[in-house]
Write a protein that holds these residues in place. Sequence first.
Motif, PDB file in Angstrom:
ATOM      1  N   ILE A 201      29.855 -10.780  10.885  1.00  0.00           N
ATOM      2  CA  ILE A 201      29.942 -11.290  12.265  1.00  0.00           C
ATOM      3  C   ILE A 201      28.938 -10.555  13.148  1.00  0.00           C
ATOM      4  O   ILE A 201      28.190 -11.155  13.925  1.00  0.00           O
ATOM      5  CB  ILE A 201      31.369 -11.089  12.818  1.00  0.00           C
ATOM      6  CG1 ILE A 201      32.336 -11.985  12.048  1.00  0.00           C
ATOM      7  CG2 ILE A 201      31.430 -11.400  14.305  1.00  0.00           C
ATOM      8  CD1 ILE A 201      33.783 -11.700  12.345  1.00  0.00           C
ATOM      9  N   SER A 202      28.913  -9.227  12.977  1.00  0.00           N
ATOM     10  CA  SER A 202      28.007  -8.419  13.777  1.00  0.00           C
ATOM     11  C   SER A 202      26.555  -8.797  13.522  1.00  0.00           C
ATOM     12  O   SER A 202      25.745  -8.889  14.450  1.00  0.00           O
ATOM     13  CB  SER A 202      28.264  -6.949  13.441  1.00  0.00           C
ATOM     14  OG  SER A 202      27.227  -6.153  13.855  1.00  0.00           O
ATOM     15  N   PHE A 203      26.239  -9.063  12.263  1.00  0.00           N
ATOM     16  CA  PHE A 203      24.871  -9.436  11.913  1.00  0.00           C
ATOM     17  C   PHE A 203      24.506 -10.796  12.512  1.00  0.00           C
ATOM     18  O   PHE A 203      23.428 -10.978  13.062  1.00  0.00           O
ATOM     19  CB  PHE A 203      24.701  -9.449  10.387  1.00  0.00           C
ATOM     20  CG  PHE A 203      23.273  -9.491   9.957  1.00  0.00           C
ATOM     21  CD1 PHE A 203      22.469  -8.364  10.088  1.00  0.00           C
ATOM     22  CD2 PHE A 203      22.720 -10.639   9.430  1.00  0.00           C
ATOM     23  CE1 PHE A 203      21.139  -8.395   9.708  1.00  0.00           C
ATOM     24  CE2 PHE A 203      21.391 -10.682   9.046  1.00  0.00           C
ATOM     25  CZ  PHE A 203      20.603  -9.554   9.183  1.00  0.00           C
ATOM     26  N   GLN A 204      25.470 -11.738  12.423  1.00  0.00           N
ATOM     27  CA  GLN A 204      25.241 -13.061  13.021  1.00  0.00           C
ATOM     28  C   GLN A 204      24.998 -12.934  14.521  1.00  0.00           C
ATOM     29  O   GLN A 204      24.084 -13.554  15.068  1.00  0.00           O
ATOM     30  CB  GLN A 204      26.469 -13.957  12.802  1.00  0.00           C
ATOM     31  CG  GLN A 204      26.481 -14.655  11.464  1.00  0.00           C
ATOM     32  CD  GLN A 204      27.830 -15.312  11.193  1.00  0.00           C
ATOM     33  OE1 GLN A 204      28.689 -15.378  12.085  1.00  0.00           O
ATOM     34  NE2 GLN A 204      28.018 -15.778   9.981  1.00  0.00           N
ATOM     35  N   ASN A 205      25.824 -12.126  15.174  1.00  0.00           N
ATOM     36  CA  ASN A 205      25.638 -11.925  16.612  1.00  0.00           C
ATOM     37  C   ASN A 205      24.272 -11.336  16.918  1.00  0.00           C
ATOM     38  O   ASN A 205      23.620 -11.738  17.874  1.00  0.00           O
ATOM     39  CB  ASN A 205      26.711 -10.993  17.165  1.00  0.00           C
ATOM     40  CG  ASN A 205      28.026 -11.714  17.390  1.00  0.00           C
ATOM     41  OD1 ASN A 205      28.047 -12.930  17.553  1.00  0.00           O
ATOM     42  ND2 ASN A 205      29.104 -10.972  17.396  1.00  0.00           N
ATOM     43  N   THR A 206      23.862 -10.378  16.076  1.00  0.00           N
ATOM     44  CA  THR A 206      22.558  -9.756  16.301  1.00  0.00           C
ATOM     45  C   THR A 206      21.456 -10.802  16.209  1.00  0.00           C
ATOM     46  O   THR A 206      20.532 -10.821  17.032  1.00  0.00           O
ATOM     47  CB  THR A 206      22.325  -8.635  15.275  1.00  0.00           C
ATOM     48  OG1 THR A 206      23.465  -7.782  15.281  1.00  0.00           O
ATOM     49  CG2 THR A 206      21.099  -7.821  15.625  1.00  0.00           C
ATOM     50  N   LEU A 207      21.559 -11.705  15.218  1.00  0.00           N
ATOM     51  CA  LEU A 207      20.553 -12.761  15.090  1.00  0.00           C
ATOM     52  C   LEU A 207      20.563 -13.681  16.308  1.00  0.00           C
ATOM     53  O   LEU A 207      19.522 -14.119  16.791  1.00  0.00           O
ATOM     54  CB  LEU A 207      20.781 -13.575  13.813  1.00  0.00           C
ATOM     55  CG  LEU A 207      20.530 -12.815  12.513  1.00  0.00           C
ATOM     56  CD1 LEU A 207      20.737 -13.745  11.315  1.00  0.00           C
ATOM     57  CD2 LEU A 207      19.124 -12.228  12.481  1.00  0.00           C
ATOM     58  N   LEU A 208      21.780 -13.926  16.828  1.00  0.00           N
ATOM     59  CA  LEU A 208      21.912 -14.737  18.036  1.00  0.00           C
ATOM     60  C   LEU A 208      21.194 -14.060  19.201  1.00  0.00           C
ATOM     61  O   LEU A 208      20.477 -14.700  19.973  1.00  0.00           O
ATOM     62  CB  LEU A 208      23.398 -14.888  18.355  1.00  0.00           C
ATOM     63  CG  LEU A 208      23.854 -16.104  19.131  1.00  0.00           C
ATOM     64  CD1 LEU A 208      23.530 -17.364  18.356  1.00  0.00           C
ATOM     65  CD2 LEU A 208      25.363 -16.027  19.377  1.00  0.00           C
TER      66      LEU A 208
ATOM     67  N   ALA B 195      10.381  -7.320  22.354  1.00  0.00           N
ATOM     68  CA  ALA B 195      11.635  -8.004  22.644  1.00  0.00           C
ATOM     69  C   ALA B 195      12.523  -8.042  21.407  1.00  0.00           C
ATOM     70  O   ALA B 195      13.736  -7.817  21.491  1.00  0.00           O
ATOM     71  CB  ALA B 195      11.356  -9.419  23.149  1.00  0.00           C
ATOM     72  N   LEU B 196      11.911  -8.296  20.240  1.00  0.00           N
ATOM     73  CA  LEU B 196      12.698  -8.328  19.004  1.00  0.00           C
ATOM     74  C   LEU B 196      13.317  -6.961  18.735  1.00  0.00           C
ATOM     75  O   LEU B 196      14.520  -6.845  18.484  1.00  0.00           O
ATOM     76  CB  LEU B 196      11.811  -8.730  17.822  1.00  0.00           C
ATOM     77  CG  LEU B 196      11.425 -10.201  17.723  1.00  0.00           C
ATOM     78  CD1 LEU B 196      10.507 -10.423  16.541  1.00  0.00           C
ATOM     79  CD2 LEU B 196      12.666 -11.064  17.600  1.00  0.00           C
ATOM     80  N   ALA B 197      12.478  -5.910  18.817  1.00  0.00           N
ATOM     81  CA  ALA B 197      12.982  -4.569  18.536  1.00  0.00           C
ATOM     82  C   ALA B 197      14.099  -4.212  19.521  1.00  0.00           C
ATOM     83  O   ALA B 197      15.145  -3.695  19.129  1.00  0.00           O
ATOM     84  CB  ALA B 197      11.846  -3.564  18.610  1.00  0.00           C
ATOM     85  N   ASN B 198      13.895  -4.535  20.805  1.00  0.00           N
ATOM     86  CA  ASN B 198      14.920  -4.204  21.798  1.00  0.00           C
ATOM     87  C   ASN B 198      16.218  -4.965  21.597  1.00  0.00           C
ATOM     88  O   ASN B 198      17.291  -4.432  21.827  1.00  0.00           O
ATOM     89  CB  ASN B 198      14.394  -4.473  23.210  1.00  0.00           C
ATOM     90  CG  ASN B 198      13.422  -3.416  23.634  1.00  0.00           C
ATOM     91  OD1 ASN B 198      13.430  -2.306  23.091  1.00  0.00           O
ATOM     92  ND2 ASN B 198      12.565  -3.751  24.578  1.00  0.00           N
ATOM     93  N   SER B 199      16.120  -6.223  21.161  1.00  0.00           N
ATOM     94  CA  SER B 199      17.355  -6.973  21.007  1.00  0.00           C
ATOM     95  C   SER B 199      18.151  -6.470  19.804  1.00  0.00           C
ATOM     96  O   SER B 199      19.366  -6.601  19.761  1.00  0.00           O
ATOM     97  CB  SER B 199      17.083  -8.475  20.911  1.00  0.00           C
ATOM     98  OG  SER B 199      16.218  -8.750  19.846  1.00  0.00           O
ATOM     99  N   PHE B 200      17.473  -5.854  18.837  1.00  0.00           N
ATOM    100  CA  PHE B 200      18.222  -5.232  17.738  1.00  0.00           C
ATOM    101  C   PHE B 200      18.892  -3.946  18.179  1.00  0.00           C
ATOM    102  O   PHE B 200      19.899  -3.536  17.629  1.00  0.00           O
ATOM    103  CB  PHE B 200      17.302  -4.941  16.552  1.00  0.00           C
ATOM    104  CG  PHE B 200      17.181  -6.092  15.601  1.00  0.00           C
ATOM    105  CD1 PHE B 200      18.208  -6.371  14.712  1.00  0.00           C
ATOM    106  CD2 PHE B 200      16.069  -6.903  15.603  1.00  0.00           C
ATOM    107  CE1 PHE B 200      18.116  -7.428  13.829  1.00  0.00           C
ATOM    108  CE2 PHE B 200      15.963  -7.975  14.735  1.00  0.00           C
ATOM    109  CZ  PHE B 200      16.993  -8.236  13.845  1.00  0.00           C
ATOM    110  N   LYS B 201      18.316  -3.280  19.179  1.00  0.00           N
ATOM    111  CA  LYS B 201      18.827  -1.969  19.573  1.00  0.00           C
ATOM    112  C   LYS B 201      19.913  -2.039  20.628  1.00  0.00           C
ATOM    113  O   LYS B 201      20.514  -1.024  20.959  1.00  0.00           O
ATOM    114  CB  LYS B 201      17.680  -1.128  20.135  1.00  0.00           C
ATOM    115  CG  LYS B 201      16.635  -0.714  19.125  1.00  0.00           C
ATOM    116  CD  LYS B 201      15.576   0.098  19.851  1.00  0.00           C
ATOM    117  CE  LYS B 201      14.287   0.169  19.089  1.00  0.00           C
ATOM    118  NZ  LYS B 201      13.187   0.627  19.952  1.00  0.00           N
TER     119      LYS B 201
END
Lengths: 292, 275
Positions: A67-74, A219-225
Amino acid sequence: MKKNNFMNNFISYLFISPAFLLVVILLLIPMFQNVYYSFFNWDGISMPVFNGFKNYIAIFRDVDFRISFQNTLLWVAFTLIFPVMGGLLIAVFLRGLKFENFFKSIFYIPLTISFVATGIMWNYMYSREIGVINSILELFRIDKVSWLVNVPLNTFSLLISWTWQQIGVNMVLFLMGLSSIPAEQTEAAMIEGANRWQTFIHIIFPMLRPITTVVIVMALANSFKVFDLIYVMTRGGPYRSSETLAMTMFRETFTMSNMGYGAAISVVLSVIVIAISAGYIKSMLKKDLLYY
Amino acid sequence: MGAKIRRIFTYFILIVLVLAWLLPIFSVVLAALKSPAEFSSQKFYELPGKISIVSNLKMAFKQWKLYEYFTNSLIYSICGGLIAIIASSMAGFSIIRLKPKFNFLLFIIIYSGTLFPFQIYLIPLYKFFNMTGLYDTRIGMILVYSALCIPFSLFVYRGFYTTIPREIEEAAKIDGCGPLKLYAYIFLPQSSAPTAVVALFQMTWIWNDLLFGMILTRTDSRPIMVSLATMSGVSGGIIPYIMAGTIFTSFPTVLLFILLRRYFISGMVLSTAGE
């Protein structure tokens, strides 16, 4: 002569040593230790027990992690659409307007406010009973909405606050990119009968490519963090429904005391972030080497 | 004709967006101005009859000990920023101008501190701090914050020092300047632009940090954002107090931004574009 050379080198290293020691002792050694811990079963108190790749295997079997991974992709996808594309659109439309500076400042005021303060402000906006958004909806006789409780609405609500905070960075960077495009180029295209959309697609967008790459990678790196905003607004809840990887790592480690498992999650997170930024870092260092 | 309609349309969209962006700020300020009684009896957009932000702030101070944590964060921002500035300008000077062996490797090692997500440092730091007695101390927090600030600061100084003309240095050398004098009298005085960028950026970052404060402190040495985050508890908070506290804690960074807007933008560009 030789002694002099030695002295010079010694002084040079002396100048570097405070920065070097602080970074190595407080950041780089801990990083390697963290990788080491990720191979152990450890609650933080008793002796760590080596268990090989079991933490990593457990990650991929864990339903909560999925779930957490899916949210991260979102988060990643949404970040590309709203803060990045939105930032580009605002930059394109703002450029050359009469009140450009005024509009610009409005969009980057949120950047100076911390994620914690942003989260608290938006908690008030989203509050079910006294929130600003529900009060506005009430004027139109629309029923109250639980913005931060309903799944998956809560993740989207978080993403809207994220956009509010982040759009300014991308706007500024795109504006910088736009200002480096010579006006003659776009004018020439317009004279030859291209409309604004065609000019944008065929002239402006290709010339923006270097800055677009930078913006997207960041933006990608920040959204993962992302962590603070989620922690303040939902604590990842309800029932972990709005968690992302950084939040899951925090909960497993410091709430559940699964230190080894938490360490493994942070390694996975780091590998993803570095994989995203690797190409960009390499090209930056290459450019950097030209100084020599 | 078409151009005019397009311009009106552009302004319309932008004004709608600006209003949407201002709505949270506007609502929060209004809520902070109202007394709790007035807040609960009014709609969010109604203006307060009496300005009660001072008493709201007093209550926020009392309930969350904001003053103590405010002082902590001020100390962390100033000391952490200062250490980072001194350490990284010295290192940058040495790497670019003294050029010892392995200078590029040393730069890469220090700079690599910016690549990883902070989560990867947390567990070992937590353990290390508990072991050495640095846990929940101001000195520990200052050290961690300065270490976290050094990689980016070094990047800025190093880039800047490549632009200082060599002739100045040669002249100084002929006059018998050693490396220390060269740094202190020639390089440091010329570095006001990168220093402004680094100071503004890193102090704001330290001020706004939540994660390290939450994990490495428990009581007296907590930074302000950790105590602000505890205000957001789902139940029981009185909104005008919370909003007054939020405005108070955001005030220093917003003020810095207004005063040094020019540097803020160049820092943002630097931190992302690296140029």
